[in-house]
Enzyme design. Structure first.
Site, PDB file in Angstrom:
ATOM      1  N   CYS A  79       0.820  -1.124   0.082  1.00 17.55           N
ATOM      2  CA  CYS A  79       0.082  -0.026   0.014  1.00 17.55           C
ATOM      3  C   CYS A  79       0.970   1.254   0.019  1.00 17.55           C
ATOM      4  O   CYS A  79       1.476   1.561  -0.857  1.00 17.55           O
ATOM      5  CB  CYS A  79      -0.928  -0.157   1.167  1.00 17.55           C
ATOM      6  SG  CYS A  79      -2.435   0.991   0.805  1.00 17.55           S
ATOM      7  N   HIS A 170      -3.163  -5.302   1.569  1.00 18.67           N
ATOM      8  CA  HIS A 170      -2.627  -5.554   3.135  1.00 18.67           C
ATOM      9  C   HIS A 170      -2.646  -6.958   3.209  1.00 18.67           C
ATOM     10  O   HIS A 170      -3.475  -7.591   3.982  1.00 18.67           O
ATOM     11  CB  HIS A 170      -3.303  -4.837   4.031  1.00 18.67           C
ATOM     12  CG  HIS A 170      -3.102  -3.454   3.789  1.00 18.67           C
ATOM     13  ND1 HIS A 170      -2.384  -2.799   4.564  1.00 18.67           N
ATOM     14  CD2 HIS A 170      -3.919  -2.440   3.099  1.00 18.67           C
ATOM     15  CE1 HIS A 170      -2.411  -1.377   4.470  1.00 18.67           C
ATOM     16  NE2 HIS A 170      -3.254  -1.259   3.510  1.00 18.67           N
ATOM     17  N   GLU A 172      -0.884  -8.778   5.544  1.00 16.30           N
ATOM     18  CA  GLU A 172      -0.840  -8.728   6.900  1.00 16.30           C
ATOM     19  C   GLU A 172      -2.125  -8.739   7.765  1.00 16.30           C
ATOM     20  O   GLU A 172      -1.850  -9.280   8.693  1.00 16.30           O
ATOM     21  CB  GLU A 172       0.370  -7.824   7.262  1.00 16.30           C
ATOM     22  CG  GLU A 172      -0.450  -6.397   7.713  1.00 16.30           C
ATOM     23  CD  GLU A 172      -0.418  -5.421   6.433  1.00 16.30           C
ATOM     24  OE1 GLU A 172      -0.993  -4.462   6.405  1.00 16.30           O
ATOM     25  OE2 GLU A 172      -0.221  -6.187   5.354  1.00 16.30           O
TER      26      GLU A 172
END
Length: 204
Positions: A79, A170, A172
């Site tokens: 991002c 994202h 994660e």
């Protein structure tokens, strides 16, 4: 054990660290230039790119981050991290680190309220990756040495060039660690790396 840094100025730092550790590596939080020493790789997380750049300048990290990029060690931008690595940003006269041959556009998928998740086909993966998009950028164009790994609605959202890996979303924020595992595999090999076929590092 591989030591992987996470730029810890803003964004989902803890989640990246947890994903790194789930893949069997040591996560190191990076706030000062000295924290970059003895790292095998570095993740630039999501957040707000202009705010992150101000913090990079405040902590004296711009030069050291560029030096880290020139060292050939792998760097992964998610991002806002993608924006930091890009050589060109739409509407901005100068890049931030400017080390990856891509042109990016900020906030390509709407505001915070327009955040969404979608199954994303990623090159080399048998099963789709559940991608989380939050005020995400996209890659408008890429140089000849850039490999496109994923697209959504006709927009490039994941790519790799040499030791640089980037994505608009994202990874994660999910329990699927395949993309982190792929990034870690770049530490020991710079060419012909294949993405994991299945989520061998997913939490049970």
């Amino acid at each position: 054990m591989k030591r992987v840094g996470v730029l810890a100025l803003q964004g989902a730092v803890r989640e990246h660290a947890q994903s790194i550790e789930a893949c069997g590596a040591e996560a190191v939080l990076v706030k000062w230039p000295s924290d970059l020493e003895d790292l095998d790789a570095l993740i630039l997380p999501g957040g707000e790119s202009t705010t992150m750049r101000r913090l990079v300048d405040r902590y004296g990290l711009l030069g050291p981050l560029r030096a880290f990029a020139k060292s050939g060690k792998p760097m992964f931008g998610t991002c806002a991290g993608l924006i930091l690595l890009a050589k060109e940003i739409v509407g901005y006269p100068e890049p931030h680190l400017g080390v990856m041959d891509i042109k990016v556009e900020r906030n390509s998928f709407g505001r915070q309220a327009d955040s969404f998740e979608t199954p994303l086909s990623v090159k080399g993966m048998e099963a789709p990756f559940e991608a989380v998009f939050i005020r995400a950028p996209h890659i408008v164009s890429a140089g000849s040495g850039v490999e496109i790994l994923g697209e959504h609605d006709g927009k490039i959202v994941m790519a790799r060039s040499r030791q640089f890996l980037v994505c608009s979303f994202h990874p994660e924020l999910t329990d699927d660690h395949r993309i982190t595992a792929y990034f870690l595999s770049m530490i020991s090999s710079q060419t012909d790396i294949s993405l994991p076929k299945r989520s061998v590092y997913s939490k049970v």
